[in-house]
Design an enzyme around this catalytic site. Structure first.
Site, short mmCIF file in Angstrom:
data_model
loop_
_atom_site.label_atom_id
_atom_site.label_comp_id
_atom_site.label_asym_id
_atom_site.label_seq_id
_atom_site.Cartn_x
_atom_site.Cartn_y
_atom_site.Cartn_z
CE LYS A 76 -20.09 61.88 -43.04
NZ LYS A 76 -19.39 62.99 -44.16
CB SER A 151 -16.81 60.92 -45.91
OG SER A 151 -17.27 62.35 -45.68
CB SER A 175 -17.68 64.57 -47.32
OG SER A 175 -16.48 64.06 -47.78
#
Lengths: 476, 97, 470
Positions: A76, A151, A175
């Site tokens: 990420k 996210s 997330s």
């Protein structure tokens, strides 16, 4: 060979037996990333990815047996990998180059991983659809008209679309689990402290964790083993021995006590996910698990509790982005005050600003006790309530989300509707407990539902065992 | 429960604490949004926590880091991402001290 | 000023004597090239996390023990949020709710000053305001240096008391090896809160704060200036505004800082990156064991146990290095009174006017000389000569003692004395007839010393002279 159809564990085996080379595998996935560029899951493929793979092959030839030897991984965009950009999908950090390695990157490199690129996300991990990325939304891997969740939307989409065998996400309020659910894959938020946060750009420090996203439960358990373990750079990381999570998957759930929460039963009424949720519970019961009806009376308050604690910490954590030491400086600024004001106003997106403002509100003089302190006490109360449940149960089973992935743009103008995406996931963050999401059944359009398994702190193995059993046997 | 009302002054105060600037337009549109957010978080007020004591996670003094100095990062790496540097330092327009 | 009471509270910052910074392992070192003692943590890079230095906590506990603080069994660290370029993370890690030390006091000559607390926090970086063209430069070497902040109750009522307090505090911190307190390097800084009220009134006046005073002289002047300013304002019917004022040492006046900076809302909350620290009774006792006696306690001990005069004890206990010298010497030569004598008359008199003076004779050498003297192996005169040679030429005591000492043995001394008596019959007669035989006796002793070049043991010589004169 279609590497995207292999599990992580299968791929590791092939690489170690030198039946395939890391270069071959890495090139293959990079090619797929290019083919699936429309998904906008991957922000950057590192230009030394092949070079890393070559080195991995060299090491494997010399007998190196790292757990990720030669395996391509995507991280990420808020996880630091020295010398590589890490932008948190923010214009503000568009050109930020990591000056050191995060602990998780370090651990993966030690096991021989080939970190090939970084995945799109909601800016600073604030959001549930990856639409808050400054670099455009990621699309759902299964339906390009829908959001991938967030996210960690890029990380989830990347695994689901077969762009890599495993990716890392971060989970502050759901997330990892919500995008895992929306893309039909497996994601875990480990016990708080299980994985070091060092080198992960902080959003809400006291509740967030890094975790793996994988195609199946065993891959996930395997990968968590690599990421886990305390770090001398992180006081909040747990300096305890890491269990072999894989060996905790027994293939049997007889006698396991599954907690079903009264509050969840109420909340799921009328939701899309209702039927699936009940059928999973029935499946567990039918296969020898004991269903224990329990209660966390303040369950509904997890959402407001979270939206006080997380913005409060975020507002402070994001203060360092000020255009002075790193991050983009506004060209309009003529003095220090303007550097702060203009750089931050131009650099942060709308949702980030909202949360910074909310965070300052709950921390500011006159409101601190009514909000922040109250929320911390509520958190404590929830821990007590959950403690009672875990004294009788091994796991709590509940939905990950209210339904399947929603359409792009459907909630982007309604922050509160977006916040409610975290309804079922926040509890685990508030508790610090491990929680895993796995795909369970599909709707008539073929979109997956996600079911969540929360275990008591440090008991990831239990969650994995139950999840693996569902994965193998449940047909929704 | 009554919805908490937010004034423009309040929003400006928060913007000040946040080091964010908003146009008057943005400020105005922010108010209803913010009121909705407060409506959400105001729910914690309904909860009785008077008998709850927050427990801090702690470690023992003996477990703390030993006082050993180690090498720092080279100066050029420290300054790597800075928008402006001079004389081995981060640099901002001259401030009145 | 007579019509007003002045009410003063101090906030004193001191940089702690550690090797590494408080939340990372970078060197805690003054005077390095800018931004070379820096790492992700102390520059506040994204993702960096603080890891607390054990020594820093121990030193704050130690500081607390020097002023009789209570030590909290659980210390919590909070974030103090504000934007300023010297503050890398836009928050300072500090302590609000549960500092390491609570309460305590320092006694002045005739007054007790109560201490509110001591807590541990991190120092900020350094700003160098260069030319307009270059701008302001930021150096984070100092960022993350451990600082203790001591806050007094508003018990101080004059500039003199403030300086007396600071002097005593500084002495204790240096003694306990907590801080160097080098004020010229910013190692000790002081904020002054001050208000005035009509004499005897119980209503406190509005206070102002003056920040970062870095010498006792500035503290002294700033307090007097600010007290007078406030009194003038009130006398002229004005009101004191609560504000932060900056002391301008060059112009000897305080000026108001912008209001914006004075009405800060720091939004303290517990640092979620840090764990609270459990401090057990045992931890505290272990630290207490390493505590040296404080100057006042030492002085008492020297007078009561070592029977030094108050004057001598006072002088010795003024300086940590002198105390150490004294203590080291009496460990090797256990006669504190004699050591104190030599220390004051032969050593301190030599160096009293020098700056950064160094004692050029080791405790070991001094103890050796004193032992030889006591064992009558050398005479007092020789002892002084040896002392001087060691001091000036770093000579070796043993070889000097061999060369100059090895004092005349009893038999030889008898012969020498008999000779002197024989060659001075007049004096012998005088001794027996004079009203002041003592004077003649001393003359004989002098002659013996002259003859033996000072190597004669004086008491022995006296004994023999007396015998032979019988």
């Amino acid at each position: 060979m279609k590497f995207e159809e292999l599990s992580l564990i299968e791929l590791v085996k092939l690489l170690q037996e030198q039946k395939v080379s890391s270069v071959e595998v890495t090139k293959y996935f990079i090619e797929r990333i290019k083919e699936k560029q429309n998904l906008n899951a991957v922000l950057e493929v590192y230009d030394d990815a092949i070079e890393q793979a070559e080195k991995a092959d060299e090491k494997i030839k010399n007998g190196f047996k790292g757990k990720l030897a030669g395996v391509p991984v995507i991280i990420k965009d808020n996880i630091l990998f020295k010398g590589k950009k890490a932008s948190c999908s923010s214009k503000f950090l568009e050109n930020y180059v990591a000056q050191y390695n995060s602990t998780v990157v370090e651990k993966m490199l030690n096991e021989g991983a080939v970190i090939i690129g970084r995945a799109n996300m909601d800016e600073f991990a604030m959001g549930s659809s990856t639409e808050n990325s400054a670099f455009g939304p990621t699309l759902n891997a299964l339906d390009p008209t829908r959001v991938p969740g967030g996210s960690s939307g890029g990380s989830a989409c990347a695994v689901a679309a077969g762009l890599c065998p495993v990716s890392l996400g971060t989970d502050t309020g759901g997330s990892i689990r919500q995008p895992a659910s929306y893309n039909g894959i497996v994601g875990i938020k480990p016990t708080y402290g299980r994985v070091s946060r060092y080198g992960v750009v902080a959003f809400a420090s006291s509740i967030e964790q890094v975790g793996p996203l994988t195609k199946n439960v065993k891959d996930n358990a395997y990968m968590l083993g690599v990421l886990s373990g305390g770090s001398e750079h992180d006081e909040t990381s747990l300096k305890i021995e890491v269990p072999d999570f894989l060996s905790q998957i027994k293939g049997d759930i007889k006698g396991i006590k599954v907690g079903v929460l009264k509050e969840v039963e109420e909340m799921v009424k009328g939701l899309d996910v209702e039927k699936t949720y009940h059928s999973v519970i029935d499946f567990l019961k039918a296969n020898g698990a004991e269903i224990v009806y329990s209660s966390i009376p303040d369950f509904a308050l997890t959402l407001p509790c979270y939206y006080i604690i997380a913005p409060a910490e975020a507002t402070s954590n994001l203060g360092r982005f000020d255009g002075v030491k790193y991050s983009r400086r506004s060209p309009k600024a003529t003095n220090v005050d303007e550097i702060y004001l203009k750089s931050r106003s131009e650099g942060f997106g709308k949702e980030v600003k909202r949360r910074i403002m909310l965070g300052n509100f709950v921390l500011s003089s006159g409101y601190f006790d009514a909000y922040y302190n109250k929320a911390k006490k509520l958190q404590q109360k929830l821990k007590i309530e959950a403690g009672k449940v875990f004294s009788k149960c091994d796991v709590i089973v509940l939905p990950t989300t209210t339904g399947v992935a929603f359409k792009l743009g459907a909630k982007s103008n309604d922050p509160i509707a977006m916040y409610k995406e975290d309804l079922f996931t926040i509890l685990a963050n508030i508790l610090g407990a491990p929680a895993l999401s796995l795909p369970c059944g599909k709707n008539e359009e073929g979109l997956p539902y996600g079911i969540q398994i929360i275990a008591n702190s440090l008991n990831e193995g239990m969650a994995y065992n139950v999840a693996d059993y569902i994965e193998k046997g449940y047909r929704g | 429960m009554e919805k908490t009302k937010v004034t423009i002054e309040e929003v400006k105060r928060l913007a000040g604490l946040s080091s964010l600037e908003f146009s008057e337009e943005e400020l105005k549109s922010f108010i209803p949004e913010f009121e909705n957010m407060l409506e959400l978080v105001d729910q914690v007020k309904n909860c009785d926590v008077s008998d709850v004591e927050v427990k801090y996670t702690s470690h023992k003094l003996a477990q703390l880091r030993e006082d050993c100095a180690k090498d720092s990062l080279p100066q050029e790496e420290i300054l790597l991402n800075s928008p402006k540097t001079k004389k081995g330092s981060f640099c901002v327009p001259k401030m009145l001290d | 000023m007579q019509d007003f009471d002045i009410v003063i509270g101090l906030e004193v910052h001191a940089e702690l004597k550690t090797n590494s910074k408080v939340f990372c392992s970078c060197k805690n070192q003054f005077g390095s090239t800018p931004n070379t003692n820096c790492c992700p943590v102390c520059v506040g890079l994204p993702g960096a996390l603080p890891v607390l230095n054990k020594k820093a906590v121990q030193l704050v506990i130690k500081a607390g023990l020097t002023i009789d603080s209570e030590i909290n069994d659980l210390a919590i660290f909070e974030r103090k949020n504000y934007f300023y370029p010297d503050l890398a993370k836009a928050y300072q890690i500090s302590q609000l709710v549960r500092p390491i030390c609570i309460g305590g006091h320092i006694d002045l000559k005739d007054k007790r000053i109560r201490i509110n607390r001591i807590h541990l926090e991190e120092d900020a970086g350094k700003l160098v305001h260069s030319t307009q063209a270059i701008g302001t430069l930021i150096d984070y070497n100092r960022g993350g240096v451990p600082l203790m902040e001591l806050v007094t109750e508003p018990d101080i009522s004059s500039a003199d008391e403030a300086v007396e307090f600071l002097t005593k505090l500084r002495q204790r911190l240096i003694f306990a090896d907590v801080a160097n307190c080098k004020m010229e390097q910013g190692g000790m800084r002081c904020d002054v809160n001050i208000s005035v009220k009509p004499k005897g009134s119980s209503v406190l006046g509005q206070r102002t704060e003056m920040k970062n005073l870095n010498s006792f002289k500035s503290v002294y002047r700033a307090i007097n200036y600010e007290a007078n300013r406030q009194i003038e304002v009130i006398r002229n019917g004005g009101k004191i505004v609560q504000e932060t004022r900056k002391w301008d040492d060059n112009h000897e006046k305080s000026v108001s800082m912008r209001k914006k900076e004075t009405s800060q809302d720091y939004r303290y909350f517990p640092d979620p990156d840090m764990l609270a620290v459990e401090i057990s009774r045992e931890d505290v006792e272990n630290i207490r064991k390493t505590m040296p006696l404080m100057p006042e306690e030492l002085k008492k001990k020297y007078i009561e146990e070592y029977k030094l005069t108050e004057y001598d004890a006072d002088i010795i206990t003024k300086d940590r290095d002198i105390i150490k010298y004294f203590e080291d010497t009496i460990k090797l030569y256990n006669n504190p009174k004699v050591v104190a004598n030599w220390l004051l008359t032969d050593i301190l008199s030599k160096i009293k006017d020098e700056e950064n003076a160094e004692i050029k004779i080791s405790p070991k050498d001094l103890a050796k000389i004193l032992t030889l003297l006591e064992q009558s192996k050398i005479s007092r005169t020789v002892a002084k000569d040896i002392f001087a040679k060691v001091w000036e030429e770093n000579a070796d005591v043993d070889s000097l003692a061999k060369e100059m000492g090895g004092s005349v043995d009893e038999e030889s001394l008898k012969t020498i004395i008999a000779n002197i008596l024989a060659t001075n019959p007049k004096a012998v007669e005088d001794y027996h007839t004079s009203d002041t035989p003592e004077k003649v006796f001393r003359w004989f002793v002098g002659q013996v010393m002259k003859e033996t070049k000072g190597k004669a043991n004086a008491p022995m010589a006296e004994k023999i002279i007396k015998e032979l004169l019988k």
